[in-house]
Design an enzyme around this catalytic site. Sequence first.
Site, mmCIF file in Angstrom:
data_model
loop_
_atom_site.group_PDB
_atom_site.id
_atom_site.type_symbol
_atom_site.label_atom_id
_atom_site.label_comp_id
_atom_site.label_asym_id
_atom_site.label_seq_id
_atom_site.Cartn_x
_atom_site.Cartn_y
_atom_site.Cartn_z
ATOM 1 N N GLY A 47 0.985 -1.262 -0.151
ATOM 2 C CA GLY A 47 -0.082 0.034 0.269
ATOM 3 C C GLY A 47 0.378 1.198 0.007
ATOM 4 O O GLY A 47 2.114 0.724 -0.618
ATOM 5 N N CYS A 79 5.754 -5.274 0.042
ATOM 6 C CA CYS A 79 6.307 -3.737 -0.557
ATOM 7 C C CYS A 79 6.095 -2.689 0.937
ATOM 8 O O CYS A 79 6.949 -3.046 1.499
ATOM 9 C CB CYS A 79 5.234 -3.638 -1.291
ATOM 10 N N ILE A 134 5.757 -2.505 -7.849
ATOM 11 C CA ILE A 134 5.067 -1.400 -7.740
ATOM 12 C C ILE A 134 5.203 -0.291 -6.972
ATOM 13 O O ILE A 134 5.245 -0.176 -5.659
ATOM 14 C CB ILE A 134 3.497 -1.458 -7.738
ATOM 15 N N ARG A 135 6.854 0.751 -7.696
ATOM 16 C CA ARG A 135 7.081 1.794 -6.619
ATOM 17 C C ARG A 135 7.603 1.014 -5.476
ATOM 18 O O ARG A 135 7.404 1.369 -4.351
ATOM 19 C CB ARG A 135 5.934 2.680 -6.052
ATOM 20 N N HIS A 170 4.679 -7.348 -4.723
ATOM 21 C CA HIS A 170 3.460 -7.684 -4.428
ATOM 22 C C HIS A 170 3.339 -9.450 -4.832
ATOM 23 O O HIS A 170 2.446 -9.400 -6.247
ATOM 24 C CB HIS A 170 2.408 -7.103 -5.240
ATOM 25 N N GLU A 172 0.634 -11.190 -4.693
ATOM 26 C CA GLU A 172 -1.203 -11.541 -4.524
ATOM 27 C C GLU A 172 -1.449 -11.262 -5.494
ATOM 28 O O GLU A 172 -2.408 -11.274 -6.137
ATOM 29 C CB GLU A 172 -1.312 -10.455 -3.047
#
Length: 191
Positions: A47, A79, A134-135, A170, A172
């Site tokens: 997140g 993450c 992602i980032r 990630h 998931e």
Amino acid sequence: MVKVGVLGLQGAVREHVRSIEASGAEAIVVKKTEQLSEIDGLIIPGGESTTMRRLIDKYSFMEPLRAFGASGKPVFGTCAGLILIANDIVGYDEPHLAFMDAKVERNSFGRQVDSFEAELDIAGVAQDFVGVFIRAPHIVEVGEDVEVLCKHNGRIVAARQDQFLGCSFHPELTDDHRITQYFVNMVKESK
């Protein structure tokens, strides 16, 4: 059946629930501190780590989470969750939960537009696991008791220290549940 919680304050909660259930465990979305006593292991999802920390503080989760980690029950940070469990963060004076003897750097693979997928060789898990970055942070260095499970382009992207597991990507967000299964097995072994 073991019960694995997903910290449900912010982030990729629903996707982790699906992966936990596909791995043969009961998934519980943890939104209240009292629920921590009902679970055998905890996933802190990806997140936005700053937002997650604010919510952890707002809802008085910090001390109960630290107690959970100290209890010997497994914790998996993915993450942003990796950032929360690391004991050192590049550019920050203090860590968050400090469960894992690892130094992490936030957004080290670039911005949102630099997101990518990569095939990873994760020791003890899979030789062809597709990681979604992602980032993503990466682990800059680890303490001597930390086992590096995976590197991508020379950067550490997955590691384990005792009952703590962390990854930059990630897991998931794909239909490959092998790393979640690995964590569920850690939870089973800890019981």
